[in-house]
Design a protein around this motif. Structure first.
Motif, mmCIF file in Angstrom:
data_model
loop_
_atom_site.group_PDB
_atom_site.id
_atom_site.type_symbol
_atom_site.label_atom_id
_atom_site.label_comp_id
_atom_site.label_asym_id
_atom_site.label_seq_id
_atom_site.Cartn_x
_atom_site.Cartn_y
_atom_site.Cartn_z
ATOM 1 N N ALA A 88 25.752 -3.316 19.256
ATOM 2 C CA ALA A 88 24.585 -4.034 18.722
ATOM 3 C C ALA A 88 23.393 -3.089 18.563
ATOM 4 C CB ALA A 88 24.230 -5.208 19.636
ATOM 5 N N VAL A 89 23.196 -2.210 19.533
ATOM 6 C CA VAL A 89 22.087 -1.246 19.453
ATOM 7 C C VAL A 89 22.279 -0.321 18.254
ATOM 8 C CG1 VAL A 89 21.016 0.752 20.586
ATOM 9 C CG2 VAL A 89 21.484 -1.333 21.894
ATOM 10 N N PHE A 90 23.476 0.220 18.084
ATOM 11 C CA PHE A 90 23.717 1.128 16.956
ATOM 12 C C PHE A 90 23.630 0.399 15.622
ATOM 13 C CE2 PHE A 90 24.807 4.338 19.963
ATOM 14 C CZ PHE A 90 24.492 5.509 19.303
ATOM 15 N N ALA A 91 24.089 -0.851 15.552
ATOM 16 C CA ALA A 91 23.935 -1.628 14.318
ATOM 17 C C ALA A 91 22.457 -1.756 13.983
ATOM 18 C CB ALA A 91 24.588 -3.002 14.467
ATOM 19 N N GLY A 92 21.641 -1.994 14.994
ATOM 20 C CA GLY A 92 20.198 -2.079 14.785
ATOM 21 C C GLY A 92 19.594 -0.759 14.365
ATOM 22 N N LEU A 93 20.029 0.335 14.987
ATOM 23 C CA LEU A 93 19.506 1.660 14.615
ATOM 24 C C LEU A 93 19.865 2.011 13.173
ATOM 25 C CD1 LEU A 93 20.279 3.682 17.873
ATOM 26 C CD2 LEU A 93 18.033 2.926 17.048
ATOM 27 N N PHE A 94 21.095 1.705 12.776
ATOM 28 C CA PHE A 94 21.493 1.964 11.391
ATOM 29 C C PHE A 94 20.642 1.130 10.431
ATOM 30 C CE2 PHE A 94 25.992 2.974 13.070
ATOM 31 C CZ PHE A 94 25.694 4.316 13.199
ATOM 32 N N ALA A 95 20.342 -0.125 10.798
ATOM 33 C CA ALA A 95 19.506 -0.985 9.960
ATOM 34 C C ALA A 95 18.085 -0.431 9.866
ATOM 35 C CB ALA A 95 19.495 -2.406 10.500
ATOM 36 N N VAL A 96 17.548 0.053 10.977
ATOM 37 C CA VAL A 96 16.199 0.647 10.965
ATOM 38 C C VAL A 96 16.161 1.839 10.007
ATOM 39 C CG1 VAL A 96 14.548 1.966 12.365
ATOM 40 C CG2 VAL A 96 15.502 -0.168 13.243
ATOM 41 N N LEU A 97 17.195 2.677 10.043
ATOM 42 C CA LEU A 97 17.226 3.830 9.136
ATOM 43 C C LEU A 97 17.415 3.407 7.684
ATOM 44 C CD1 LEU A 97 19.180 6.483 11.208
ATOM 45 C CD2 LEU A 97 16.755 6.452 10.629
#
Length: 171
Positions: A88-97
């Motif tokens: 979930a954290v990495f999905a969010g980080l990818f979305a932020v980028l």
């Protein structure tokens, strides 16, 4: 080298005043020129779509981990929770980028550091480590995280993700 003096620009921000040819002046001019050059819209759009795809795929990995969670043995619950929430954290980080590809210095590099580290460690575990879950297979981890590295690097280059290190630029 002349010492820099400071004054205020028209917007009330403190800025250095340097003599032409001064090292400080050269660095400021280079950063400003780099920040001012636009990124072609097609490259920017391609990078954003790649990061959206990684975010969606990682939400899929989160859903898979959530489904596997019910079948985990008790001694794997902590690690399973960590892994599931990490997706979930990495999905969010990818979305932020995808939304702000050039706003936060270091975010691209931290993601790449993690993915490269996990991939290299998993290469070392091939043939020696396995577990009851498909996600325990180091070969699968190498293939998946290796793909994430390639796609993230491609998006990083397309979006010029290193720009935040030099100057703030609009996304």
């Amino acid at each position: 080298m002349n010492p820099a003096t400071f004054g205020y620009d028209g917007a009330g921000r403190l800025k250095p005043h340097t003599a032409p040819g001064d090292i400080m002046s050269i660095k400021i001019q280079t950063a400003a020129r780099h920040a001012a050059s636009p990124i072609p819209a097609a490259r920017d759009k391609a990078a954003r779509y790649l990061m959206i795809a990684l975010s969606v795929a990682t939400w899929g990995a989160f859903a898979n981990a959530a489904a596997e969670f019910r079948t985990l043995p008790p001694d794997r619950l902590i690690v399973g929770t960590w892994q599931m929430l990490g997706f979930a954290v990495f999905a969010g980080l990818f979305a932020v980028l995808a939304i702000w590809p050039r706003r936060m210095p270091g975010l691209w590099e931290l993601i790449l550091f993690h993915k490269i580290g996990v991939t290299l460690m998993s290469i070392g575990f091939i043939g020696t480590v396995s577990g009851p879950m498909p996600s325990d297979n180091p070969t699968a981890v190498v293939m998946i995280d290796g793909t994430l590295i390639v796609v993230t690097l491609l998006a990083y280059v397309l979006a010029e993700g290193w720009r935040p290190w030099f100057a703030r630029s609009a996304d």
